[in-house]
Write a protein that holds these residues in place. Structure first.
Motif, short mmCIF file in Angstrom:
data_model
loop_
_atom_site.label_atom_id
_atom_site.label_comp_id
_atom_site.label_asym_id
_atom_site.label_seq_id
_atom_site.Cartn_x
_atom_site.Cartn_y
_atom_site.Cartn_z
N UNK A 68 0.82 -1.05 0.01
CA UNK A 68 0.07 0.01 0.10
C UNK A 68 0.84 1.30 -0.14
N UNK A 69 1.97 1.01 0.81
CA UNK A 69 2.71 2.35 0.94
C UNK A 69 3.60 2.44 -0.42
N UNK A 70 4.05 1.51 -0.92
CA UNK A 70 4.87 1.47 -2.21
C UNK A 70 3.64 2.11 -3.63
N UNK A 71 2.42 1.76 -3.47
CA UNK A 71 1.56 2.06 -4.43
C UNK A 71 1.54 3.89 -4.26
N UNK A 72 1.17 4.19 -3.10
CA UNK A 72 1.18 5.45 -2.89
C UNK A 72 2.30 6.36 -3.34
N UNK A 73 3.40 6.00 -2.97
CA UNK A 73 4.82 6.68 -3.41
C UNK A 73 5.01 6.80 -4.81
N UNK A 74 4.52 5.60 -5.47
CA UNK A 74 4.62 5.76 -6.93
C UNK A 74 3.79 6.61 -7.70
N UNK A 75 2.28 6.76 -7.04
CA UNK A 75 1.42 7.59 -7.71
C UNK A 75 1.82 8.89 -7.39
N UNK A 124 -6.52 5.41 -16.49
CA UNK A 124 -6.05 4.52 -17.27
C UNK A 124 -5.28 3.37 -16.52
N UNK A 125 -4.49 3.79 -15.86
CA UNK A 125 -3.83 2.48 -14.98
C UNK A 125 -4.61 1.42 -14.12
N UNK A 161 -10.28 3.53 -2.46
CA UNK A 161 -10.26 2.22 -2.76
C UNK A 161 -8.98 1.29 -2.47
N UNK A 162 -7.86 2.06 -2.63
CA UNK A 162 -6.65 1.10 -2.52
C UNK A 162 -6.27 0.66 -1.15
N UNK A 163 -7.01 1.24 -0.29
CA UNK A 163 -7.18 0.56 1.01
C UNK A 163 -7.58 -0.62 1.06
N UNK A 164 -8.51 -1.16 0.02
CA UNK A 164 -9.09 -2.28 0.31
C UNK A 164 -8.63 -3.34 -0.82
N UNK A 165 -7.67 -2.73 -1.72
CA UNK A 165 -7.10 -3.84 -2.53
C UNK A 165 -6.05 -4.60 -1.88
N UNK A 166 -5.98 -6.00 -2.41
CA UNK A 166 -5.05 -6.83 -1.89
C UNK A 166 -3.63 -6.67 -2.43
N UNK A 167 -2.59 -7.13 -1.85
CA UNK A 167 -1.20 -6.95 -2.21
C UNK A 167 -0.95 -7.20 -3.72
N UNK A 168 -1.34 -8.18 -4.44
CA UNK A 168 -1.12 -8.37 -5.84
C UNK A 168 -1.56 -6.99 -6.70
N UNK A 223 2.45 2.21 -12.54
CA UNK A 223 2.85 3.62 -12.25
C UNK A 223 4.07 3.73 -12.66
N UNK A 224 5.28 3.11 -12.16
CA UNK A 224 6.55 3.05 -12.33
C UNK A 224 6.91 2.95 -13.82
N UNK A 225 6.37 2.19 -14.26
CA UNK A 225 6.67 2.02 -16.01
C UNK A 225 5.91 3.11 -16.60
#
Length: 278
Positions: A165-172, A201-202, A225-232, A241-243
């Motif tokens: 979750x933290x990784x996704x937030x940082x990339x966004x 889009x992503x 919504x991201x708080x309820x997404x699974x790790x995958x 997002x990185x790409x």
């Protein structure tokens, strides 16, 4: 939301009445049992707000007390708690536990139930600032410690979820910065709509054609919504997002980036599926 009796609930214990003074942990297990359940599709430990309210000795009625605390401390429905009104919610299976399934004697109908997570219940106990609240908070902490000792794979999964979750937030955030910088080089202003377009889009690539908002609505999820997404899902978002940052820095326009991201997404999923079968 599914619920089942937890190992922390003392099955053989009598149902003592909450009283002022010292209450032992075995009594707390009967008074405020911790149950296994799900909120927003995620496994969690659930507590009955009615049982907590009674044991804390709160003077106000349950609904007033709980709703005031929700507003005061910013608890989010579908993330920090759920109610009987939520889709998929069910009365507790343990019918012997009368503090949860009892009737509202004044109105002759079931009293609305509120079910906070263990973490939320711990905060609710702490802010009461009385002896019962401090004792119950210590009991909840011991429940958490016992869970981590007895079910280490669950604890590890929760840590993995938090890291993702933290990784996704940082990339966004980094993706938004890259988009703004690229548009500035072209002499263009960047509005909220541009960030939303990239995010949608992503999300559509990761969530089967749905935006994050649409996905949350489909699954009855409140809050981010991201708080309820699974790790995958979160790792997939982070990779996309990185790409996308790299493609933006290369000067690629929106449609070519979208096509390339879809191609790379399929490659990522194929590799992930292969790794899971190794």
């Amino acid at each position: 939301m599914k619920l089942e009796k937890s190992r922390f609930n003392s099955e053989d214990a009598a149902q003592p009445v909450a009283a002022q003074g010292v209450i032992g942990n075995n009594d707390f297990a009967a008074l405020v049992p911790v149950m296994s359940g799900q909120i927003g599709g995620r496994e969690n430990n659930i507590v009955s707000a009615k049982a907590l309210h009674k044991t804390l000795g709160v003077g106000r009625d349950l609904s007033t007390w709980f709703n005031e605390r929700i507003q005061e401390y910013g608890f989010v429905r579908g993330v920090d708690y759920f109610t009987d009104d939520d889709q998929g919610a069910a009365w507790l299976i343990n019918e012997q536990y009368s503090p949860v399934s009892g009737k509202n004697k004044k109105r002759g109908r079931p009293e609305k139930g509120y079910y906070p997570t263990l973490a939320t219940a711990k905060e609710l106990a702490m802010v009461e600032r009385n002896e019962q609240g401090r004792a119950i908070r210590r009991y909840f902490i011991q429940c958490e410690e016992e869970l981590h000792r007895s079910v280490p794979e669950i604890a590890a999964r929760l840590r993995h979820q938090l890291k993702s979750r933290i990784g996704a937030a940082n990339m966004f955030k980094a993706m938004c910065t890259a988009l703004e910088a690229a548009r500035a080089e072209q002499g263009k202003q960047t509005s909220q709509n541009h960030y939303t377009n990239e995010s949608n889009m992503i999300a559509r690539i990761v969530l089967g054609g749905m935006t994050a908002k649409q996905w949350a609505q489909t699954h009855g999820i409140d809050g981010d919504p991201r708080d309820s997404m699974n790790a995958e899902q979160l790792e997939h978002l982070s990779y996309m997002e990185s790409t996308n940052i790299t493609l933006i820095d290369m000067g690629m326009d929106y449609e070519p980036r979208k096509a390339e991201l879809m191609r790379l997404s399929q490659r990522w999923l194929t590799k992930r599926l292969g790794a899971d079968h190794d």
